[in-house]
Scaffold this active site. Structure first.
Site, PDB file in Angstrom:
ATOM      1  CE  LYS A  54      10.529 -15.422  -2.574  1.00 55.91           C
ATOM      2  NZ  LYS A  54       9.160 -15.477  -2.462  1.00 55.91           N
ATOM      3  CD  GLN A  98       6.827 -13.521  -4.929  1.00 51.79           C
ATOM      4  OE1 GLN A  98       7.417 -14.713  -4.347  1.00 51.79           O
ATOM      5  NE2 GLN A  98       6.308 -12.993  -4.026  1.00 51.79           N
ATOM      6  CG  ASP A 121       5.407 -18.920   0.916  1.00 46.52           C
ATOM      7  OD1 ASP A 121       6.046 -18.314   1.331  1.00 46.52           O
ATOM      8  OD2 ASP A 121       4.471 -18.085  -0.013  1.00 46.52           O
TER       9      ASP A 121
END
Ligand code: NDP
Length: 296
Positions: A54, A98, A121
């Site tokens: 990422k 994460q 997200d």
């Protein structure tokens, strides 16, 4: 019939190039650099690989990448304090924590502490509600990637019968909402669904997000359907480890009109859509037009 292979790897590359060019324009025209903060707690090797990728792809697109690696003993209150700091930082337009988090940390509490405008997200309860009510939301990356692949193959999805197999909060449910928004007739199937095979056989679009290797075979697929395989399953076959999806590719490709492979289908779209979401969050925060084609 031999289905068209929907090349998610190539499409993700197109999305990344599009994001990079728009980032360059933002910098040139407005002096703004989108920034993504990624927070990793603990030392899960798979998560470390995702986070490294990422960060790398974020920088390659010309965006700022802020990476935080915290020990797996980090108290929840410390993680929440970091999120508060990132929420207040104007250089940070997107925040990603994460998952999975260590057991002593309440994931829902942490995800809901992220400013919804920076929630790239799309897991914050506000964004879930906005998506469910057809309002402007941050949309979870994997379903957004699936939608982009479907739109690129079909154009308009109006009136098509779509079946989503799987009802998780991160893939199945938001996928179903997005398909409904694009005027599909949507069925959500799950582990308690009866006669799953005949449900799938009625679909013009099948999205498989189950986590069961090759559970859906060609015999389940309506001739001419489009199949999006989200599943990532590690199996051993003939003594070799390999990745397979939730769909048995070879048999499904004999019946379907188009299908995503695993690997090289939905997987690469997820990070590309994270970059797209960071750009969208940045544009929204500066009241600039949203990046057309990169949002839901
Ligand atoms: P979850 O385990 O959270 O959800 C799986 C869903 O599948 C559940 O709703 C479950 O039903 C349903 N299910 C399980 N077994 C069956 C069955 N036999 N028949 C019908 N439905 C069943 O998984 P995720 O949604 O997180 O992920 C799904 C897959 O997608 C995984 O392989 C994962 O690795 C992959 N994935 C890939 C991503 C990518 O970037 N390509 C990103 C995220 C996930 P119930 O609710 O009843 O238990």
């Amino acid at each position: 019939m031999v289905a068209t292979k929907i090349d998610g790897k190539a499409f993700a590359e197109t999305v990344r190039r599009d994001v990079a060019s728009r980032v360059a324009s933002l910098q040139a025209d407005h002096g703004i650099t989108p920034g993504l903060a990624v927070v990793l707690v603990g030392e899960d090797p798979a998560s470390e690989v995702y986070v490294r990728n990422k960060g790398k792809q974020t920088r390659e697109c010309g965006m700022a990448s802020f990476e935080y690696k915290l020990a797996d003993t980090t108290p929840e209150v410390e993680l929440l304090a970091l999120i508060d700091t990132l929420n207040a930082d104007p250089a940070v337009h997107g925040i990603l924590v994460q998952l999975p988090l260590p057991g002593h940390i309440n994931s829902d509490k942490v995800l809901n502490a992220i400013d919804p405008a920076k929630d790239v997200d799309g897991f914050h309860i506000s964004n879930v509600g906005l998506l469910g009510t057809g309002q402007k939301a941050m949309v979870p990356c994997t379903p957004l990637g699936c939608l982009m692949l479907l739109r690129s193959h079909h154009g308009k999805l109006d009136g098509l019968n779509a079946v989503v197999v799987g009802r998780s909060n991160i893939v199945g449910k938001p996928m179903a909402q997005l398909l409904l928004r694009d005027n599909c007739t949507v069925t959500i199937a799950h582990s308690r669904s009866r006669e799953l095979e005949s449900i799938v056989r009625a679909a013009d679009i099948v999205v498989a997000a189950v986590g069961r290797p090759e559970i859906i075979t060609g015999a389940w697929i309506k001739p001419g359907a489009t199949v999006i395989d989200v599943g990532i399953n590690r199996i051993e076959s003939d003594g070799r480890k390999k990745l397979v999806g939730d769909v048995h590719y070879e048999s499904a490709a004999e019946v379907a009109d188009a299908i995503t492979p695993v690997p090289g289908g939905v997987g690469p779209m997820t990070i590309a859509c994270l970059l797209a979401n960071t750009l969208t969050a940045c544009c929204r925060s500066h009241n600039l037009p949203e990046p057309a084609g990169l949002t839901a």
